[in-house]
Write a protein that holds these residues in place. Structure first.
Motif, PDB file in Angstrom:
ATOM      1  N   HIS A  20       2.551  -1.774   4.999  1.00  0.00           N
ATOM      2  CA  HIS A  20       2.107  -0.386   5.016  1.00  0.00           C
ATOM      3  C   HIS A  20       3.214   0.609   5.374  1.00  0.00           C
ATOM      4  O   HIS A  20       2.998   1.812   5.234  1.00  0.00           O
ATOM      5  CB  HIS A  20       0.936  -0.217   5.988  1.00  0.00           C
TER       6      HIS A  20
ATOM      7  N   GLU B  96     -10.532  -0.615   2.159  1.00  0.00           N
ATOM      8  CA  GLU B  96      -9.981  -1.930   1.872  1.00  0.00           C
ATOM      9  C   GLU B  96     -11.095  -2.923   1.563  1.00  0.00           C
ATOM     10  O   GLU B  96     -12.206  -2.802   2.066  1.00  0.00           O
ATOM     11  CB  GLU B  96      -9.149  -2.418   3.050  1.00  0.00           C
TER      12      GLU B  96
ATOM     13  N   SER C 177      -7.899   2.366   5.950  1.00  0.00           N
ATOM     14  CA  SER C 177      -6.910   1.297   5.859  1.00  0.00           C
ATOM     15  C   SER C 177      -7.491  -0.010   6.379  1.00  0.00           C
ATOM     16  O   SER C 177      -8.709  -0.181   6.461  1.00  0.00           O
ATOM     17  CB  SER C 177      -5.662   1.705   6.642  1.00  0.00           C
ATOM     18  N   ASP C 178      -6.610  -0.934   6.771  1.00  0.00           N
ATOM     19  CA  ASP C 178      -7.042  -2.261   7.201  1.00  0.00           C
ATOM     20  C   ASP C 178      -8.020  -2.163   8.367  1.00  0.00           C
ATOM     21  O   ASP C 178      -7.696  -1.574   9.409  1.00  0.00           O
ATOM     22  CB  ASP C 178      -5.823  -3.085   7.623  1.00  0.00           C
TER      23      ASP C 178
ATOM     24  N   THR D 295     -10.346  -6.718   1.247  1.00  0.00           N
ATOM     25  CA  THR D 295      -9.411  -7.828   1.177  1.00  0.00           C
ATOM     26  C   THR D 295     -10.052  -9.111   0.637  1.00  0.00           C
ATOM     27  O   THR D 295      -9.433  -9.854  -0.119  1.00  0.00           O
ATOM     28  CB  THR D 295      -8.810  -8.096   2.577  1.00  0.00           C
TER      29      THR D 295
ATOM     30  N   HIS E  85      -6.384  -3.304  -1.516  1.00  0.00           N
ATOM     31  CA  HIS E  85      -5.804  -4.195  -0.515  1.00  0.00           C
ATOM     32  C   HIS E  85      -6.378  -5.603  -0.658  1.00  0.00           C
ATOM     33  O   HIS E  85      -6.866  -6.215   0.292  1.00  0.00           O
ATOM     34  CB  HIS E  85      -6.065  -3.647   0.896  1.00  0.00           C
TER      35      HIS E  85
ATOM     36  N   THR F  59       0.802  -1.219   0.000  1.00  0.00           N
ATOM     37  CA  THR F  59       0.000   0.000   0.000  1.00  0.00           C
ATOM     38  C   THR F  59       0.838   1.274   0.000  1.00  0.00           C
ATOM     39  O   THR F  59       1.766   1.434   0.793  1.00  0.00           O
ATOM     40  CB  THR F  59      -0.930   0.022   1.221  1.00  0.00           C
TER      41      THR F  59
END
Length: 290
Positions: A52, A219, A198-199, A221, A257, A7
């Motif tokens: 990251h 994200e 983000s995550d 995933t 991601h 990322t």
């Protein structure tokens, strides 16, 4: 997997250049896309998982070797400063420029950075370790002067006053009557807003924090058939990302991601667009204008 990089995003707002996350190889990706490393003003790190931030120390070292002198701000979770200063100590790297570390409370929604271009808020993420997203809000712009409406007799000083939003009193020397700023200008476009999520595990309450954003990155995933796996690993699915965008009344959504188990991403896009039509894939090298 090959062809997908860790990322990193570069956000340009006016003259400002802001790097969001810095996975391994980020400086090479920036050079490949002809982005000058020296133009970076601030670096935002979401969390301390390697994909990251493992490229950050290398980037800071390269800036030192290039002779950077301008200060640099690094915003990120607690522990980031210790990691970088430990690396610098053991490699005997003493940067020739000032690095200011700004620690982020990853449980709070608060302003963490501000300059003439942007105001940046932290967004609490729900991940396995402390993690923050970031909401970028463009600073309000001045109303734009309309050249055709401006008297030709204006002095540079008077033009400057109008450009700053001031009304002009009558000028007895030239006989020009009083001039209102509103009479020779049009309203500036509303400030733009970009949210980087983000995550994180799916969290419905996030939609309220990013309500009405022009562009949302979230994200994605997994696909939704693995939503239980996503919850266990503190990640989200494409459908959940789209649900957040829909509930937030976002204008557009970028999903990224992706797990390396997926060789093709068409199903991520299809799944997200079934919930939120204005979805795009965040693929390598993508340039998005807002």
């Amino acid at each position: 997997m090959v062809g997908r990089h860790p990322t990193a995003q570069l956000l340009a707002v006016g003259e400002g250049r802001y790097l969001i996350d810095c996975g391994e190889g980020t400086q090479l990706r920036l050079l490949e896309h002809r982005r000058r490393l020296s133009s970076l003003r601030v670096i935002f790190i979401s969390h301390l998982h390697g994909d990251h931030y493992f490229g950050l120390f290398g980037l800071l070292s390269t800036l030192h070797l290039q002779g950077r002198q301008e200060p640099l701000t690094v915003v990120g979770p607690p522990g980031l400063e210790l990691v970088l200063t430990t690396q610098a100590m053991h490699s005997q790297m003493q940067p020739g420029y000032t690095i200011t570390f700004v620690p982020v409370d990853t449980e709070a929604h608060a302003v963490v950075y501000e300059d003439a271009q942007v105001r940046v808020w932290s967004l609490p993420m729900r991940h396995r370790i402390p993690c923050a997203g970031y909401l970028f809000e463009e600073q309000p712009r001045r109303d734009k002067l309309v050249k055709e409406l401006l008297p030709t007799s204006l002095t540079p000083s008077e033009l400057s006053q109008l450009a700053q939003g001031h009304d002009l009193p009558a000028n007895e020397a030239t006989g020009r009557p009083a001039l209102a700023h509103a009479a020779v200008s049009v309203p500036a476009a509303p400030p733009r807003r970009y949210a980087f999520c983000s995550d994180t595990r799916y969290q419905p309450e996030l939609a309220e924090l990013v309500r009405g954003v022009d562009l949302l990155y979230h994200e994605a995933t997994f696909l939704d058939d693995l939503r239980e796996r996503a919850a266990i690993t503190y990640h989200s699915t494409a459908r959940q990302a789209a649900t957040t965008a829909r509930d937030a009344d976002a204008h557009r959504l970028l999903i990224g991601h992706f797990s390396s188990r997926y060789k093709e991403l068409a199903w991520h896009l299809k799944e997200a667009q079934a919930v939120f039509a204005w979805t795009e894939l965040a693929t390598e090298g993508l340039i998005v204008s807002v």
